[in-house]
Enzyme design. Structure first.
Site, PDB file in Angstrom:
ATOM      1  N   VAL A  67       0.655  -1.241   0.717  1.00  0.00           N
ATOM      2  CA  VAL A  67      -0.126  -0.128   0.563  1.00  0.00           C
ATOM      3  C   VAL A  67       0.783   1.525   0.079  1.00  0.00           C
ATOM      4  CG1 VAL A  67      -1.799   0.909   1.035  1.00  0.00           C
ATOM      5  CG2 VAL A  67      -2.127  -0.917   1.468  1.00  0.00           C
ATOM      6  N   ALA A  68       1.860   1.076   0.962  1.00  0.00           N
ATOM      7  CA  ALA A  68       2.022   2.354   0.800  1.00  0.00           C
ATOM      8  C   ALA A  68       3.512   1.982   1.495  1.00  0.00           C
ATOM      9  CB  ALA A  68       1.968   3.767   1.981  1.00  0.00           C
ATOM     10  N   MET A  69       4.549   2.497   1.231  1.00  0.00           N
ATOM     11  CA  MET A  69       6.569   2.961   2.060  1.00  0.00           C
ATOM     12  C   MET A  69       6.208   4.244   2.048  1.00  0.00           C
ATOM     13  SD  MET A  69       8.717   0.443   3.173  1.00  0.00           S
ATOM     14  CE  MET A  69       9.854   1.278   3.675  1.00  0.00           C
ATOM     15  N   GLU A  70       7.566   4.199   3.208  1.00  0.00           N
ATOM     16  CA  GLU A  70       7.780   5.510   4.098  1.00  0.00           C
ATOM     17  C   GLU A  70       9.232   5.609   3.731  1.00  0.00           C
ATOM     18  OE1 GLU A  70       9.008   1.939   7.170  1.00  0.00           O
ATOM     19  OE2 GLU A  70       7.660   2.873   5.753  1.00  0.00           O
ATOM     20  N   ASN A  71       9.547   5.899   2.626  1.00  0.00           N
ATOM     21  CA  ASN A  71      11.414   6.281   1.465  1.00  0.00           C
ATOM     22  C   ASN A  71      11.378   7.675   2.605  1.00  0.00           C
ATOM     23  OD1 ASN A  71      11.612   3.359   0.888  1.00  0.00           O
ATOM     24  ND2 ASN A  71       9.937   4.294  -0.649  1.00  0.00           N
TER      25      ASN A  71
ATOM     26  N   HIS B 265       0.357   7.807   8.562  1.00  0.00           N
ATOM     27  CA  HIS B 265       0.586   7.108   9.052  1.00  0.00           C
ATOM     28  C   HIS B 265       2.596   7.276   8.451  1.00  0.00           C
ATOM     29  CE1 HIS B 265       1.505   3.051  10.985  1.00  0.00           C
ATOM     30  NE2 HIS B 265       2.937   2.346   9.906  1.00  0.00           N
ATOM     31  N   GLU B 266       2.585   7.486   6.661  1.00  0.00           N
ATOM     32  CA  GLU B 266       3.697   7.749   7.142  1.00  0.00           C
ATOM     33  C   GLU B 266       4.494   8.902   7.161  1.00  0.00           C
ATOM     34  OE1 GLU B 266       4.751   4.948   5.540  1.00  0.00           O
ATOM     35  OE2 GLU B 266       2.446   3.988   5.215  1.00  0.00           O
TER      36      GLU B 266
ATOM     37  N   GLU C 170       6.559   0.452  13.758  1.00  0.00           N
ATOM     38  CA  GLU C 170       5.398   0.264  13.378  1.00  0.00           C
ATOM     39  C   GLU C 170       3.926   0.527  14.727  1.00  0.00           C
ATOM     40  OE1 GLU C 170       4.589   0.570  10.596  1.00  0.00           O
ATOM     41  OE2 GLU C 170       6.547  -0.479   9.888  1.00  0.00           O
TER      42      GLU C 170
ATOM     43  N   TYR D 152       1.580  -4.085  14.337  1.00  0.00           N
ATOM     44  CA  TYR D 152       1.084  -2.827  13.978  1.00  0.00           C
ATOM     45  C   TYR D 152       0.244  -2.307  15.030  1.00  0.00           C
ATOM     46  CZ  TYR D 152       2.444  -2.104   8.925  1.00  0.00           C
ATOM     47  OH  TYR D 152       3.036  -2.083   8.033  1.00  0.00           O
TER      48      TYR D 152
END
Length: 494
Positions: A95-99, A122-123, A145, A211
């Site tokens: 879904v998403a990645m916090e790079n 969240h990111e 998380e 989480y």
């Protein structure tokens, strides 16, 4: 790239990137494609394909700066310079990645405003918890998380109020308990300190325990000190002390007890039944869960509507239920209601018929998070009149979170040949990892002995339901079926 500075040398045709802070290797990421930028704030822009850029810009313009500012008030200055977002194709497998400096997020999430808000916040929270202070080992992913989820909910409370935060938390904890039923309370991956030992699949560490059980432990720590603002101050000091380093759980807990010496004197880490060590190493559900009563104005209507649909007599209950206009509900309310119905499936056929008459067309116009839940109800109850909606959904959705749950349900029941036909029609557009995962689901389903269902309509398709060795080989390719427990009701962002 996930970098604090970038430049393009046009004469050389070369891109140069620089990251001024130390980061772990998993946060080094590149993206290439037909991407165009648009500013959405003083330190943020979105990157997307031209067809998506107007939607992405309109949904996030001004909002990201609001979330960053709220996070800074809670946890200290944002230290990465820019906060940009790149929207990736629907086939992107997570879904998403916090790079750092450049959050990756799947474009499918643009359909649902509330899920988009939560995922991006969240990111944003990971900029402090995960990116600045990183878990030293994958066996303690909750340090990233769980803390990021806690920070995310502090940001949403500051920005959107406690009721909305409690609704989203109730929705996620509901999913946690659903996953618990799938895995069993003694599952080793339900520990916060998971041991990567034989029998533990590392890919299963990305689960809701990481989480939500992690969040519950962090929330419990915040309650021990008696004041969310004081706990914010502690987290701010924790980030300042450990930024740009990796930590283990003991670092966090020692810092907590040092910051609150009065709690150390009270030996709160050894309270019977709530020992810190037990939080970390016991399997099963959280030892304590948050008080969500501030969200009752949003959760009560959901419970009331669910009770109506399970009441007798059905005609009277359906009439009362149809008077409630769920089109005005928040997405999380509707999703929570449908999850309750999913948990109760299979439902009596007359109930499913009434639900379809009341909601099917309305839900069909809503976002994918809502539609997939209704379609899972359709599949789990073998409700053939709405099966065409399942086909249309799977033909248009290429992401893991919107395909795996439906294929799992299709192959658990009497609709395996239907699933096989749809897969053959769509497999060329799926990410290779997702394609292999669905192949494994199909091969396991076709290998099980279930009486074939009669075909009530042509919508069941013309797929051959042969389960001979040739069909199995064609499905599997080089992959062997996985014996791992499915985590179907789980959609998490990184």
């Amino acid at each position: 790239m996930s970098a604090t500075r970038s430049a393009y040398m046009e004469e050389e045709g070369v891109f140069h990137f620089h990251m001024e802070h130390p980061v772990p290797a998993y946060l080094v990421a590149l993206v290439a494609g037909d991407l165009k930028p648009a500013d959405i704030g003083p330190r943020s822009r979105v990157w997307a394909e031209p067809c998506l850029l107007p939607t992405a810009t309109s949904k996030l313009s001004g909002a990201v700066e609001q979330w960053l500012s709220a996070a800074e008030r809670l946890y200290g200055p944002y230290m990465w310079g820019r906060y940009d977002i790149v929207f990736l194709p629907p086939s992107f497998p997570i879904v998403a990645m916090e790079n750092p400096c450049l959050t990756f997020i799947i474009s499918s999430i643009l359909e649902s405003d509330e899920f988009l808000v939560i995922d991006v916040i969240h990111e944003v929270a990971h900029s402090w918890f995960g990116n600045a202070v990183t878990n030293a080992t994958w066996e303690e992913m909750w340090l990233s998380e769980g803390l990021a989820t806690y920070a995310q909910r502090r940001i949403t409370t500051e920005t959107y109020g406690a009721a909305f935060t409690c609704l989203e938390t109730a929705f996620r904890l509901d999913a946690l308990h659903r996953q618990m039923k799938l895995l069993g309370e003694d599952s080793p991956v339900s520990k916060l300190q998971v041991k990567l030992e034989p029998g533990v699949n590392p890919s299963h560490l990305m689960n809701l325990f990481t989480y939500e059980k992690g969040y519950c432990f962090v929330y419990y720590l915040s309650q021990l000190c008696g004041d969310p603002q004081r706990f914010d101050d502690f987290l701010r000091a924790y980030v300042e002390k450990y930024k740009f380093t990796s930590v283990v759980a003991q670092d966090l807990l020692d810092s907590f007890l040092s910051f609150f010496p009065e709690l150390k004197e009270q030996s709160v880490d050894c309270r019977a039944g709530l020992e810190f060590e037990r939080w970390l190493n016991a399997t099963g559900p959280p030892l304590a869960e948050p008080d969500l009563s501030q969200g009752s104005s949003l959760t009560r209507p959901v419970e009331a509507l669910f009770q109506l649909w399970t009441a007798e007599p059905l005609d009277q209950a359906a009439a009362s239920a149809s008077a409630i206009d769920i089109s005005k509900w928040r997405t999380f309310q509707t999703a929570l209601f449908l999850d309750r119905l999913l948990d109760g499936s299979p439902l009596p056929q007359e109930v499913v018929m009434s639900l379809s008459k009341c909601y099917s067309s309305l839900l069909d116009s809503m976002n994918a998070e809502i539609r997939i839940r209704w379609l899972q109800i359709v599949v789990r109850n073998d409700y053939y009149p709405d099966l065409h909606r399942v086909r249309r959904f799977l033909e248009s959705q290429m992401s893991r979170m919107y395909t795996i749950p439906l294929y799992e349900d299709l192959c658990t029941g009497a609709l395996k040949s239907f699933a096989l036909e749809v897969f053959y029609q769509t497999q060329g557009r799926l990410h290779p990892n997702l394609r292999r995962a669905i192949q494994q689901i199909l091969s396991q389903g076709l290998g099980s002995s279930t009486e074939p269902a009669p075909e009530p309509s042509t919508e069941l398709g013309r797929a051959e339901a042969d389960t001979d060795s040739d069909a199995q080989a064609l499905l599997l390719g080089d992959e062997a079926p996985s014996s791992a427990v499915s985590l179907r009701d789980v959609n998490v962002s990184a």
